[in-house]
Write a protein that holds these residues in place. Structure first.
Motif, short mmCIF file in Angstrom:
data_model
loop_
_atom_site.label_atom_id
_atom_site.label_comp_id
_atom_site.label_asym_id
_atom_site.label_seq_id
_atom_site.Cartn_x
_atom_site.Cartn_y
_atom_site.Cartn_z
N SER A 192 1.89 7.09 -3.86
CA SER A 192 1.77 7.51 -5.24
C SER A 192 1.77 9.04 -5.28
CB SER A 192 0.50 6.94 -5.87
OG SER A 192 -0.62 7.37 -5.15
N ILE A 193 1.68 9.59 -6.45
CA ILE A 193 1.72 11.06 -6.61
C ILE A 193 0.68 11.74 -5.73
CG2 ILE A 193 1.28 12.94 -8.22
CD1 ILE A 193 2.61 11.33 -10.36
N ASN A 194 -0.49 11.13 -5.59
CA ASN A 194 -1.54 11.75 -4.78
C ASN A 194 -1.34 11.52 -3.29
OD1 ASN A 194 -2.32 9.12 -4.38
ND2 ASN A 194 -4.27 9.29 -5.46
N ALA A 195 -0.16 10.97 -2.90
CA ALA A 195 0.24 10.77 -1.50
C ALA A 195 -0.61 9.74 -0.77
CB ALA A 195 0.23 12.09 -0.74
N LYS A 196 -1.32 8.91 -1.50
CA LYS A 196 -2.06 7.82 -0.87
C LYS A 196 -1.08 6.73 -0.47
CE LYS A 196 -5.21 4.14 -2.05
NZ LYS A 196 -5.79 3.42 -3.17
N ALA A 197 -1.07 6.38 0.80
CA ALA A 197 -0.14 5.37 1.29
C ALA A 197 -0.58 3.99 0.85
CB ALA A 197 -0.04 5.43 2.80
N THR A 198 0.37 3.17 0.46
CA THR A 198 0.08 1.80 0.06
C THR A 198 1.30 0.94 0.35
OG1 THR A 198 -0.48 0.36 -1.79
CG2 THR A 198 0.80 2.30 -2.33
N THR A 199 1.09 -0.32 0.55
CA THR A 199 2.22 -1.23 0.75
C THR A 199 2.49 -2.02 -0.51
OG1 THR A 199 0.74 -2.91 1.62
CG2 THR A 199 1.88 -1.51 3.22
N PHE A 200 1.76 -1.77 -1.55
CA PHE A 200 1.93 -2.51 -2.78
C PHE A 200 2.88 -1.76 -3.71
CE2 PHE A 200 -1.20 -5.41 -1.58
CZ PHE A 200 -2.23 -4.70 -1.00
N ASP A 201 3.74 -2.50 -4.37
CA ASP A 201 4.64 -1.93 -5.34
C ASP A 201 3.88 -1.80 -6.65
OD1 ASP A 201 7.86 -2.87 -6.75
OD2 ASP A 201 6.73 -1.01 -6.79
N GLU A 202 3.36 -0.63 -6.91
CA GLU A 202 2.53 -0.42 -8.09
C GLU A 202 3.42 -0.19 -9.29
OE1 GLU A 202 0.02 2.83 -7.06
OE2 GLU A 202 -0.77 1.82 -5.30
N LYS A 203 3.77 -1.27 -9.97
CA LYS A 203 4.67 -1.16 -11.12
C LYS A 203 4.01 -0.30 -12.20
CE LYS A 203 7.03 -5.52 -10.36
NZ LYS A 203 7.75 -5.03 -9.29
N GLY A 204 4.81 0.59 -12.74
CA GLY A 204 4.30 1.46 -13.78
C GLY A 204 3.65 2.71 -13.24
N SER A 205 3.51 2.82 -11.93
CA SER A 205 2.92 4.03 -11.37
C SER A 205 4.04 4.92 -10.84
CB SER A 205 1.95 3.69 -10.24
OG SER A 205 2.68 3.24 -9.12
N ASP A 206 3.69 6.14 -10.57
CA ASP A 206 4.65 7.09 -10.02
C ASP A 206 4.63 7.00 -8.51
OD1 ASP A 206 5.40 8.09 -12.52
OD2 ASP A 206 3.65 9.39 -12.58
N SER A 207 5.24 5.95 -7.97
CA SER A 207 5.26 5.80 -6.52
C SER A 207 6.67 6.00 -6.01
CB SER A 207 4.71 4.43 -6.10
OG SER A 207 5.50 3.41 -6.65
N GLU A 208 6.75 6.47 -4.80
CA GLU A 208 8.02 6.70 -4.12
C GLU A 208 7.81 6.33 -2.67
OE1 GLU A 208 7.62 11.44 -3.32
OE2 GLU A 208 8.05 10.81 -5.37
N PRO A 209 8.86 6.25 -1.89
CA PRO A 209 8.68 5.87 -0.48
C PRO A 209 7.75 6.84 0.25
CG PRO A 209 10.98 5.73 -1.08
CD PRO A 209 10.27 6.39 -2.24
N PHE A 210 6.87 6.28 1.04
CA PHE A 210 6.02 7.08 1.92
C PHE A 210 6.92 7.73 2.97
CE2 PHE A 210 3.60 7.49 5.85
CZ PHE A 210 2.52 8.25 5.41
N VAL A 211 6.73 9.02 3.23
CA VAL A 211 7.57 9.75 4.18
C VAL A 211 6.73 10.15 5.39
CG1 VAL A 211 9.04 11.77 4.50
CG2 VAL A 211 9.01 10.59 2.30
N THR A 212 7.23 9.82 6.59
CA THR A 212 6.53 10.15 7.83
C THR A 212 6.70 11.62 8.17
OG1 THR A 212 8.40 9.74 9.29
CG2 THR A 212 7.04 7.83 8.69
N ASP A 213 6.02 12.06 9.22
CA ASP A 213 6.17 13.44 9.70
C ASP A 213 7.61 13.74 10.10
OD1 ASP A 213 3.48 13.75 9.33
OD2 ASP A 213 2.96 13.52 11.44
N ASN A 214 8.33 12.70 10.52
CA ASN A 214 9.73 12.86 10.93
C ASN A 214 10.70 12.69 9.76
OD1 ASN A 214 9.09 13.28 13.64
ND2 ASN A 214 8.98 11.09 14.01
#
Length: 132
Positions: free
Chosen positions: A46-68
Motif C-alpha cells: 500500500s502507499i505506506n509500503a506495508k507488504a501484504t498478500t491481500f488484494d485490497e480492493k479500493g486501496s492504493d496498492s501496487e506490487p511490492f518491490v524487492t531490493d533488486n
C-alpha cells in the motif's frame, strides 16, 4: 514442526522480474493446476509500503518491490507441497521470469526445536534430503 514443506499456512515466496510478470504468474499457476488448496497472489504494497498478500480492493496498492527491483509471487499450499521437492524447485526455476524461490532446499544439516520442557536437535539425513 509441520508434516511437509509449506504446510504452515505461510506463503512460499517466488521472486519474479517485473517485465512480463503476469505471464510468469500464469505459468506458476499452471505448474500447480490441479493441486488441491493451491493459491497464488502477487504481493502488493500500500502507499505506506506495508507488504501484504491481500488484494485490497479500493486501496492504493501496487506490487511490492524487492531490493533488486523485482516482484514477489506468494504461493500458498493448504496441505503443504507433495512430491519431489528438488523436481518442483527445478520446475519453478525453469519458468522464464523467475529469479529465485524460498524453498531453500539442502541448506540445513540439523534443526533445533524448542519446546516448553527443553530443546531437541534433529539431525536426520533423510529429512535433510527432503528439504530440511
Amino acid at each position: 514442526m509441520v508434516p511437509r514443506l509449506a504446510a504452515s499456512g505461510l506463503a512460499v515466496p517466488v521472486e519474479i522480474i517485473p517485465f512480463g510478470w503476469a505471464l510468469t504468474l500464469r505459468r506458476l499457476q499452471s505448474l500447480f493446476d490441479g493441486v488441491p488448496g493451491f493459491n497464488l497472489k502477487l504481493r502488493t504494497a500500500s502507499i505506506n509500503a506495508k507488504a501484504t498478500t491481500f488484494d485490497e480492493k479500493g486501496s492504493d496498492s501496487e506490487p511490492f518491490v524487492t531490493d533488486n527491483k523485482n516482484y514477489i509471487a506468494d504461493l500458498f499450499f493448504e496441505n503443504g507441497i507433495h512430491g519431489d521437492l528438488r523436481v518442483i524447485s527445478d520446475a519453478i526455476l525453469r519458468i522464464t521470469g523467475v529469479v529465485e524461490h524460498g524453498l531453500f532446499l539442502g541448506l540445513a544439516s540439523s534443526v533445533v526445536v524448542a519446546h516448553k520442557d527443553g530443546v531437541v536437535v534433529v539431525k536426520d539425513k533423510e529429512a535433510t534430503s527432503n528439504g530440511m
